[in-house]
Design a protein around this motif. Structure first.
Motif, mmCIF file in Angstrom:
data_model
loop_
_atom_site.group_PDB
_atom_site.id
_atom_site.type_symbol
_atom_site.label_atom_id
_atom_site.label_comp_id
_atom_site.label_asym_id
_atom_site.label_seq_id
_atom_site.Cartn_x
_atom_site.Cartn_y
_atom_site.Cartn_z
ATOM 1 N N LEU A 135 0.810 -1.225 0.000
ATOM 2 C CA LEU A 135 0.000 0.000 0.000
ATOM 3 C C LEU A 135 0.840 1.270 0.000
ATOM 4 C CD1 LEU A 135 -2.959 -1.018 2.342
ATOM 5 C CD2 LEU A 135 -2.876 -0.980 -0.164
ATOM 6 N N ASN A 136 2.085 1.208 0.473
ATOM 7 C CA ASN A 136 2.943 2.393 0.411
ATOM 8 C C ASN A 136 3.230 2.819 -1.022
ATOM 9 O OD1 ASN A 136 3.282 3.295 3.020
ATOM 10 N ND2 ASN A 136 5.077 2.041 3.405
ATOM 11 N N ASP A 170 -4.020 11.044 4.980
ATOM 12 C CA ASP A 170 -2.741 11.175 4.279
ATOM 13 C C ASP A 170 -1.974 12.407 4.752
ATOM 14 O OD1 ASP A 170 -1.741 9.177 2.634
ATOM 15 O OD2 ASP A 170 -1.786 10.448 0.855
ATOM 16 N N TYR A 171 -2.707 13.480 5.058
ATOM 17 C CA TYR A 171 -2.036 14.680 5.552
ATOM 18 C C TYR A 171 -1.295 14.384 6.852
ATOM 19 C CZ TYR A 171 -1.139 19.273 7.468
ATOM 20 O OH TYR A 171 -0.516 20.368 8.020
ATOM 21 N N MET A 172 -1.982 13.768 7.809
ATOM 22 C CA MET A 172 -1.335 13.495 9.094
ATOM 23 C C MET A 172 -0.207 12.491 8.929
ATOM 24 S SD MET A 172 -1.342 14.682 12.047
ATOM 25 C CE MET A 172 -0.097 14.244 13.243
ATOM 26 N N THR A 212 8.818 10.861 12.779
ATOM 27 C CA THR A 212 8.218 10.211 13.929
ATOM 28 C C THR A 212 8.893 8.872 14.205
ATOM 29 O OG1 THR A 212 6.164 9.374 14.882
ATOM 30 C CG2 THR A 212 6.432 9.077 12.540
ATOM 31 N N THR A 213 8.863 8.476 15.449
ATOM 32 C CA THR A 213 9.386 7.160 15.816
ATOM 33 C C THR A 213 8.241 6.167 16.035
ATOM 34 O OG1 THR A 213 9.473 7.816 18.139
ATOM 35 C CG2 THR A 213 11.497 8.081 16.838
ATOM 36 N N LEU A 214 7.049 6.534 15.576
ATOM 37 C CA LEU A 214 5.922 5.603 15.656
ATOM 38 C C LEU A 214 6.270 4.328 14.900
ATOM 39 C CD1 LEU A 214 2.872 7.949 14.957
ATOM 40 C CD2 LEU A 214 3.254 6.619 17.041
ATOM 41 N N PRO A 215 5.816 3.193 15.391
ATOM 42 C CA PRO A 215 6.059 1.953 14.655
ATOM 43 C C PRO A 215 5.246 1.921 13.361
ATOM 44 C CG PRO A 215 4.670 1.545 16.565
ATOM 45 C CD PRO A 215 5.113 2.980 16.645
ATOM 46 N N SER A 216 5.631 1.028 12.487
ATOM 47 C CA SER A 216 4.968 0.875 11.193
ATOM 48 C C SER A 216 3.450 0.761 11.346
ATOM 49 C CB SER A 216 5.539 -0.367 10.501
ATOM 50 O OG SER A 216 4.797 -0.714 9.374
ATOM 51 N N ALA A 217 2.994 0.008 12.319
ATOM 52 C CA ALA A 217 1.549 -0.175 12.516
ATOM 53 C C ALA A 217 0.867 1.151 12.848
ATOM 54 C CB ALA A 217 1.290 -1.194 13.619
ATOM 55 N N GLY A 218 1.526 2.009 13.625
ATOM 56 C CA GLY A 218 0.961 3.312 13.955
ATOM 57 C C GLY A 218 0.790 4.178 12.724
ATOM 58 N N LEU A 219 1.812 4.204 11.877
ATOM 59 C CA LEU A 219 1.719 4.972 10.638
ATOM 60 C C LEU A 219 0.642 4.402 9.716
ATOM 61 C CD1 LEU A 219 5.496 5.624 10.004
ATOM 62 C CD2 LEU A 219 3.743 7.336 10.503
ATOM 63 N N PHE A 220 0.531 3.095 9.662
ATOM 64 C CA PHE A 220 -0.486 2.432 8.850
ATOM 65 C C PHE A 220 -1.883 2.851 9.324
ATOM 66 C CE2 PHE A 220 -3.193 -1.073 7.528
ATOM 67 C CZ PHE A 220 -2.700 -1.427 6.280
ATOM 68 N N ILE A 221 -2.090 2.859 10.636
ATOM 69 C CA ILE A 221 -3.381 3.247 11.193
ATOM 70 C C ILE A 221 -3.701 4.697 10.845
ATOM 71 C CG2 ILE A 221 -4.598 3.726 13.364
ATOM 72 C CD1 ILE A 221 -3.134 1.173 14.465
ATOM 73 N N ILE A 222 -2.732 5.576 10.985
ATOM 74 C CA ILE A 222 -2.952 6.986 10.650
ATOM 75 C C ILE A 222 -3.356 7.109 9.182
ATOM 76 C CG2 ILE A 222 -1.799 9.212 10.272
ATOM 77 C CD1 ILE A 222 -0.123 8.558 12.811
ATOM 78 N N ARG A 223 -2.628 6.443 8.308
ATOM 79 C CA ARG A 223 -2.833 6.624 6.872
ATOM 80 C C ARG A 223 -4.089 5.941 6.333
ATOM 81 N NH1 ARG A 223 1.432 5.749 1.901
ATOM 82 N NH2 ARG A 223 0.545 7.439 0.661
#
Length: 163
Positions: A63-64, A74-76, A85-96
């Protein structure tokens, strides 16, 4: 936080460009997308380059590598990435992808996912229990919970953000 795009200081974008369901562009519009019937007026609907299951993508591309419709998600995500950010991959996935309902409610577009997406989708399903229609009518004491959320911001983001 991506909904700040509605505010005059952040572009004052119209509501339809900020909130709502997101979906991939560059491939066929899945019938589970809200108001799918209106896509017949979109030039991409009949474009042979875009109107197939995979469109411009390869199956399993991840999906990336997929372009999504624009919105607060997508903005956030871009703000988080730009600020390292040092958020884990799952955190970024949830945001996006938290507004990508065709995927996490109907399983649409799973053919574009890779292994990391599959793992992250499990976390998104957990998050969804607390998103959108799960809100409570109980008023939160903001001052009481503020230290906890500030500690999370401090942990995963720099002190000064680029918006």
């Amino acid at each position: 936080l991506g909904k700040v795009l509605l505010h005059p200081k952040f572009g004052e974008l119209p509501q339809w460009a900020v909130v709502g369901d997101t979906y991939p562009v560059g491939c066929a519009f899945h019938e589970s997308i809200v108001h799918h019937k209106y896509f017949k007026d979109n030039p991409d609907f009949n474009n042979p380059k875009y109107n197939t299951k995979n469109g411009i993508y390869k199956e399993g591309c991840g999906l990336n590598n997929v372009l999504m419709s624009w919105g607060h998600d997508d903005y956030m995500y871009m703000v988080a990435k730009e600020n390292k950010t040092t958020l884990p991959s799952a955190g970024l996935f949830i945001i996006r992808y938290h507004s990508f309902y065709p995927l996490h409610k109907c399983g649409a577009y799973k053919h574009l996912m890779n292994e990391e997406d599959e793992e992250n989708l499990k976390w998104l399903h957990t998050f969804n229990k607390y998103d959108l229609y799960s809100k409570s009518k109980v008023q939160i004491d903001v001052e009481r919970v503020k230290p906890y959320y500030l500690s999370l911001i401090d942990k995963y983001f720099p002190a000064k953000l680029k918006w």
